[in-house]
Design a protein around this motif. Structure first.
Motif, mmCIF file in Angstrom:
data_model
loop_
_atom_site.group_PDB
_atom_site.id
_atom_site.type_symbol
_atom_site.label_atom_id
_atom_site.label_comp_id
_atom_site.label_asym_id
_atom_site.label_seq_id
_atom_site.Cartn_x
_atom_site.Cartn_y
_atom_site.Cartn_z
ATOM 1 N N GLY A 114 0.799 -1.227 0.000
ATOM 2 C CA GLY A 114 0.000 0.000 0.000
ATOM 3 C C GLY A 114 0.828 1.272 0.000
ATOM 4 N N SER A 115 2.152 1.160 0.236
ATOM 5 C CA SER A 115 2.985 2.352 0.365
ATOM 6 C C SER A 115 4.452 1.999 0.191
ATOM 7 N N GLY A 116 5.277 3.039 0.166
ATOM 8 C CA GLY A 116 6.721 2.832 0.069
ATOM 9 C C GLY A 116 7.293 2.207 1.335
ATOM 10 N N SER A 117 6.756 2.598 2.486
ATOM 11 C CA SER A 117 7.238 2.015 3.742
ATOM 12 C C SER A 117 6.951 0.519 3.768
ATOM 13 N N GLU A 118 5.733 0.155 3.394
ATOM 14 C CA GLU A 118 5.391 -1.275 3.357
ATOM 15 C C GLU A 118 6.247 -2.008 2.326
ATOM 16 N N ALA A 119 6.617 -1.310 1.256
ATOM 17 C CA ALA A 119 7.496 -1.928 0.253
ATOM 18 C C ALA A 119 8.844 -2.262 0.900
ATOM 19 N N ASN A 120 9.351 -1.356 1.727
ATOM 20 C CA ASN A 120 10.649 -1.626 2.355
ATOM 21 C C ASN A 120 10.552 -2.657 3.476
ATOM 22 N N ASP A 121 9.419 -2.727 4.153
ATOM 23 C CA ASP A 121 9.205 -3.845 5.091
ATOM 24 C C ASP A 121 9.261 -5.164 4.331
ATOM 25 N N ALA A 148 19.664 8.306 4.757
ATOM 26 C CA ALA A 148 18.790 7.701 3.742
ATOM 27 C C ALA A 148 17.356 7.785 4.243
ATOM 28 N N TYR A 149 16.388 7.793 3.327
ATOM 29 C CA TYR A 149 14.989 7.686 3.729
ATOM 30 C C TYR A 149 14.362 6.464 3.071
ATOM 31 N N HIS A 150 13.883 5.545 3.915
ATOM 32 C CA HIS A 150 13.219 4.356 3.375
ATOM 33 C C HIS A 150 11.842 4.148 3.997
ATOM 34 N N GLY A 151 11.264 5.209 4.570
ATOM 35 C CA GLY A 151 9.905 5.114 5.089
ATOM 36 C C GLY A 151 9.844 5.280 6.594
ATOM 37 N N SER A 152 8.632 5.163 7.113
ATOM 38 C CA SER A 152 8.388 5.536 8.503
ATOM 39 C C SER A 152 7.802 4.415 9.358
ATOM 40 N N ALA A 221 19.911 1.415 -1.161
ATOM 41 C CA ALA A 221 20.169 2.841 -1.371
ATOM 42 C C ALA A 221 19.163 3.427 -2.353
ATOM 43 N N GLU A 222 18.906 4.703 -2.205
ATOM 44 C CA GLU A 222 18.183 5.463 -3.226
ATOM 45 C C GLU A 222 19.198 5.853 -4.314
ATOM 46 N N PRO A 223 18.794 5.847 -5.587
ATOM 47 C CA PRO A 223 19.719 6.276 -6.650
ATOM 48 C C PRO A 223 20.218 7.701 -6.382
ATOM 49 N N VAL A 254 17.564 -1.211 -4.708
ATOM 50 C CA VAL A 254 17.547 0.203 -5.089
ATOM 51 C C VAL A 254 16.148 0.752 -4.829
ATOM 52 N N ASP A 255 16.066 1.673 -3.870
ATOM 53 C CA ASP A 255 14.772 2.249 -3.488
ATOM 54 C C ASP A 255 14.370 3.301 -4.515
ATOM 55 N N GLU A 256 13.401 2.927 -5.364
ATOM 56 C CA GLU A 256 12.958 3.763 -6.483
ATOM 57 C C GLU A 256 11.692 4.550 -6.155
ATOM 58 N N VAL A 257 11.372 4.664 -4.873
ATOM 59 C CA VAL A 257 10.096 5.290 -4.514
ATOM 60 C C VAL A 257 10.002 6.714 -5.066
ATOM 61 N N ILE A 258 11.109 7.461 -5.038
ATOM 62 C CA ILE A 258 11.100 8.803 -5.633
ATOM 63 C C ILE A 258 11.651 8.795 -7.058
ATOM 64 N N CYS A 259 12.768 8.111 -7.263
ATOM 65 C CA CYS A 259 13.449 8.202 -8.560
ATOM 66 C C CYS A 259 12.731 7.437 -9.668
ATOM 67 N N ILE A 282 8.944 0.455 -4.880
ATOM 68 C CA ILE A 282 8.334 1.551 -5.645
ATOM 69 C C ILE A 282 7.087 2.039 -4.906
ATOM 70 N N ALA A 283 6.668 3.263 -5.178
ATOM 71 C CA ALA A 283 5.395 3.815 -4.658
ATOM 72 C C ALA A 283 5.197 5.187 -5.306
ATOM 73 N N LYS A 284 4.830 6.175 -4.528
ATOM 74 C CA LYS A 284 4.684 7.577 -4.951
ATOM 75 C C LYS A 284 4.221 7.760 -6.417
ATOM 76 N N GLY A 285 5.148 8.034 -7.341
ATOM 77 C CA GLY A 285 4.776 8.338 -8.720
ATOM 78 C C GLY A 285 4.073 7.204 -9.455
HETATM 79 C C1 LIG Z 1 8.571 8.394 0.577
HETATM 80 C C2 LIG Z 1 9.601 7.355 0.555
HETATM 81 C C3 LIG Z 1 9.396 6.098 1.137
HETATM 82 C C4 LIG Z 1 8.180 5.791 1.970
HETATM 83 O O1 LIG Z 1 7.019 5.809 1.226
HETATM 84 P P1 LIG Z 1 5.598 5.975 1.987
HETATM 85 O O2 LIG Z 1 4.610 5.760 0.883
HETATM 86 O O3 LIG Z 1 5.579 7.346 2.575
HETATM 87 O O4 LIG Z 1 5.519 4.933 3.028
HETATM 88 C C5 LIG Z 1 10.364 5.134 0.978
HETATM 89 N N1 LIG Z 1 11.482 5.381 0.279
HETATM 90 C C6 LIG Z 1 11.727 6.570 -0.285
HETATM 91 C C7 LIG Z 1 12.969 6.766 -1.074
HETATM 92 C C8 LIG Z 1 10.800 7.604 -0.150
HETATM 93 O O5 LIG Z 1 11.049 8.800 -0.674
#
Ligand SMILES: *Cc1c(COP(=O)(O)O)cnc(C)c1O
Length: 459
Positions: A114-121, A148-152, A221-223, A254-259, A282-285
């Motif tokens: 459902g989200s990027g955080s769950e993707a990283n879990d 690094a940011y991989h979710g909350s 890592a994020e790109p 490779v955390d592609e949630v933003i890139c 992946i998530a966001k976009g």
């Molecule tokens: C936003 C973000 C997440 C977390 O995504 P959520 O949908 O907020 O849980 C994970 N990784 C990266 C690189 C992000 O920018």
């Protein structure tokens, strides 16, 4: 309802994400009421250019009727069903196929979240499961990076390297180790960018040797670091990291949630940097933020093991592959393909933004300007020659952000780094407007900071 009433209720009942509850309660929230294209509107009648595409996600911009229609049609057809217990539905299947067509050739499976955080879990569980199935259960450690940011979620923030997050909420998920980030302006200026990029890659190798190759499961890592401050690594970094990882038997995440989805001018940041990840969260976009959906793209090496040797994988979410979210994500990707959005970022909008954004390098407050695709950053400095930072107590970045907001631009601050990531549908004219609003905000920030410093000297 009046905006003052809404604001009072918001303060009374709503705990906002990443917010000092008390401070916001006293100040009151800005109420965003509607949006179109690259502009949001608030309840006071202001129109504001959204230089952050929401939270790095509204890639196609606001008000796309096709996405609304895709959601409505799917809500009528099948508003919910799960993918547990040997069932599926057309939107999840079609989205999975589309994602695997767009991803690098060795990636042919996706697990939805459902989200990027769950993707990283999911990443954390898959990586450790993979090595357990390979008969190497000691391969547990995941190497990540500071800032690094991989979710909350607990796993997301443990994988991430945000010190203020680690300081709250008790013990982190064990066996995650952080190495230095390739942030040249912030931490590497005693070396050339090229040498610094290699130094950061060497830090990964040193950590692998310290932990023992047989204990290390993956590097994540994020790109380009997003929330950390739009940090594009030196050109030497990723090639050197690839070399290090190739020497040892370690998975690359490779955390592609933003890139992902066009931000850097390719479908995925991994393609820009020529990486071959085993897993891509992946998530966001993915849905342009219209509905919440994420996932993990799984490379053949891991997928084959999980499929052939794994038996049941005890993991999944009620909303994994939610049909309405999947239908909107699919339509979003179809529109991006039909309109050539990714190619336009690479060939036209990215270079245009770079040229206009670079013009801010002359501003007295700016120590470095950088951009890649439609992501950009400005480093605020107190002294342009030495590029020394402002005293932290001045909170120069937050001041600049507030001035931007008040004058019609969303530009985010990470410490004294100002960052932008506008919708990928922004026009040249709107880029001009963004840059001129940013320049005016820098002028006002400089004036206000000079005033504060003058008052301190007088007092
Ligand atoms: C936003 C973000 C997440 C977390 O995504 P959520 O949908 O907020 O849980 C994970 N990784 C990266 C690189 C992000 O920018």
């Amino acid at each position: 309802m009046h905006s003052s009433d809404l604001r009072a209720l918001d303060s009374a009942h709503h705990l906002h994400p990443f917010t000092d509850f008390k401070a916001l309660g006293e100040e009151g929230s800005r109420i965003v009421t509607h949006a179109e294209g690259v502009y949001i509107h608030d309840s006071e009648g202001h129109r504001i250019l959204d230089g952050m595409a929401g939270l790095w996600c509204v890639n196609l911009g606001y008000g796309r009727a096709e996405l609304v229609e895709a959601a409505t049609a799917q809500l009528h057809e099948l508003p919910y069903y799960n993918n547990f217990f040997k069932t599926t539905h057309p939107p999840a299947v079609k989205l999975a196929e589309k994602l695997c067509q767009l991803a690098p050739a060795h990636i042919n499976h996706v697990f939805f979240t459902g989200s990027g955080s769950e993707a990283n879990d999911t990443v954390l569980r898959m990586v450790r499961r993979y090595w357990a199935l390979k008969g190497k259960p000691d391969k547990q450690w995941i190497i990540s990076r500071e800032n690094a940011y991989h979710g909350s979620t607990v796993a997301g923030m443990s994988l991430g390297g945000m010190a203020p997050m680690h300081a709250q909420g008790g013990p982190l998920v064990p066996a995650i180790s952080h190495v230095r980030q390739p942030y040249w302006f912030g931490e590497g200026r005693d070396q050339s960018p090229e040498a610094f990029g290699r130094t950061c890659a060497e830090a990964i190798e040193a950590r692998i040797l310290e932990l023992g190759e047989d204990n290390v499961a993956a590097f994540i890592a994020e790109p380009v670091q997003g929330a950390g401050g739009a940090i594009m690594p030196p050109a030497s970094y990723w090639p050197a990291v690839k070399e290090v990882l190739a020497k040892y038997d370690i998975l690359l995440v490779v955390d592609e949630v933003i890139c992902g989805f066009g931000r850097l001018g390719e479908w995925f940041g991994s393609q820009h940097y020529d990486l071959e990840p085993d897993l891509m969260p992946i998530a966001k976009g993915l849905s342009s933020g219209y509905l919440p959906i994420g996932g993990v793209l799984v490379g053949d090496r891991v997928a084959e093991t999980l499929i052939e040797e794994g038996g049941e994988f005890f993991h999944g979410f009620t909303y994994s592959g939610h049909p309405v979210c999947a239908a909107v994500a699919l339509k979003n990707l179809e529109i991006m393909q039909a309109e050539g959005v990714v190619e336009r970022v690479r060939d036209d909008l990215g270079p245009y933004l770079a040229e206009r954004w670079m013009s801010l390098a002359e501003h007295p407050l700016v120590g470095e300007v950088r951009s890649l695709g439609l992501m950009g950053a400005l480093e605020l400095v107190a002294d342009k020659t030495s590029r020394a930072r402002f005293d932290k107590r001045l909170a120069a970045g937050n001041l600049c952000r507030d001035i931007c907001f008040a004058s019609g631009l969303v530009m985010r601050s990470v410490g004294d780094t100002m960052i932008i990531a506008p919708p990928l549908t922004i026009t040249h004219h709107e880029i001009d407007e963004l840059v001129s609003l940013a320049r005016r905000a820098l002028d006002e920030t400089a004036a206000r900071l000079a005033h504060i410093v003058q008052e301190e000297i007088t007092a």
